[in-house]
Design an enzyme around this catalytic site. Structure first.
Site, short mmCIF file in Angstrom:
data_model
loop_
_atom_site.label_atom_id
_atom_site.label_comp_id
_atom_site.label_asym_id
_atom_site.label_seq_id
_atom_site.Cartn_x
_atom_site.Cartn_y
_atom_site.Cartn_z
N GLU A 1 -0.46 -0.20 -2.98
CA GLU A 1 0.57 0.75 -2.57
C GLU A 1 1.13 1.49 -3.78
OE1 GLU A 1 2.87 -0.62 1.28
OE2 GLU A 1 2.62 -2.34 -0.06
N GLU B 1 -1.80 -7.43 4.08
CA GLU B 1 -0.53 -7.89 4.67
C GLU B 1 -0.66 -8.37 6.10
OE1 GLU B 1 0.73 -5.15 1.32
OE2 GLU B 1 -0.87 -5.26 2.79
#
Length: 317
Positions: free
Chosen positions: A119, A141
């Site tokens: 990210e 995730e």
């Protein structure tokens, strides 16, 4: 500015931000202290950009590990949906600072680049991967029962197109460096021994145009309402077939991506943060986090090769 977890220096008007300084663990992760130091560094860069700083390179001091994501103990410590949503918002704001810099930025990815690490790389204008066979990028995730909460679900589809992004986010699978380049996730592959040497020259050059017919279709799909609807319908059908509806994270990921497809950054990220908060406190997520810690602990056992093999097992309850 006193730094313990990061290094920061400016050479020939290029800022170098290095992760993993003084890291004793095998994997460099994002901790609260690291993120606070990064905030200070970005504030300093913002003051000097364009005048004293013409570009920024993010790299790692540890060979084979760029960033393995946010420390999972940090996620496990979140006690409420509101606290978890605030934590995601803080990470989003930090990565927005990178994205909003007015000079070229690039992440030099050698080795593991997962979760919050990817990210962060996505918040840069460019990603350069090494030719190291261990280089791998992904957003795992979903395997912890949550979604990427630092802007990953916002930036990845805009980088590689909706179908490819859904595949990576919903599966949590990793892609090697060469595959990342083919996907359009990385702008260049560099020899690992010369990344820091070659990157400054590339950083200040225009990004060459790339893209096959297939890549053009993927990006068009992100923008076309009817095509998006079909893609989400098929993705939701596949998720339900595989999970039977027992895992909330994949369905929530689809919900956020679909509802936020036409929203601006701030509105979208608010939805992502709230969804992260909601998912982080589910029983499924807590159980998946527990499995993660058990698996991680088993890797650290002494004399593993001397343990007796287990031939039978049972589950009670």
């Amino acid at each position: 500015m006193q730094l313990t977890n990061l290094s920061f220096e400016v050479r020939d008007q290029i800022a170098y931000v290095g992760f993993g300084l003084n890291e004793k663990k095998s994997m460099t992760t994002l901790t609260r202290d690291t993120m606070e130091e990064l905030r200070q560094v970005l504030a300093e860069i913002a003051k000097k950009q364009k005048k004293e700083i013409r570009g920024v390179l993010f790299f790692s001091h540890r060979p084979g590990v760029f960033l393995a994501g946010v420390d999972v103990t940090l996620i496990a410590s979140l006690k409420s949906e509101a606290e978890a949503a605030r934590g995601a918002e803080q990470g989003q704001l930090l990565y927005n600072l990178i994205e909003d810099l007015k000079v070229p930025t690039a992440a030099l990815v050698d080795g593991v680049c997962l979760g919050g690490g990817l990210e962060l790389a996505l918040s840069c204008q460019r990603i350069y991967v090494s030719d190291n066979s261990k280089t791998a990028l992904g957003l795992p995730e979903v395997m912890l029962g949550v979604l990427p909460g630092f802007g990953g679900t916002y930036r990845l589809p805009r980088k590689i197109g909706l179908p490819a992004a859904l595949d990576l986010i919903l599966s949590g699978r990793q892609v090697k460096g060469k595959a990342a380049f083919k996907l359009g996730l990385a702008e260049a592959i560099l020899p690992v021994e010369r990344m820091l040497e070659l990157a400054p020259g590339l950083l200040l050059k225009p990004v060459p145009k790339r893209g096959s017919l297939g890549e053009s279709f993927q990006r068009a799909a992100t923008e076309n309402f009817l095509t998006r609807e079909i893609i989400f319908q098929k993705a939701r059908q596949k998720v339900l077939e595989q999970s039977k509806g027992f895992y909330p994270a994949p369905l929530k990921i689809l919900e956020v991506l679909e509802a936020g497809a036409s929203k601006g950054r701030d509105a979208y990220l608010a939805m992502e943060a709230q969804a992260f908060g909601d998912l982080s406190q589910t029983v499924v997520s807590k159980n998946l986090q527990h499995i993660f810690f058990l698996t991680d602990s088993s890797k650290k056992l002494d004399n593993k090769d001397q343990l007796k093999s287990i031939r039978r097992g049972a589950v009670l309850g």
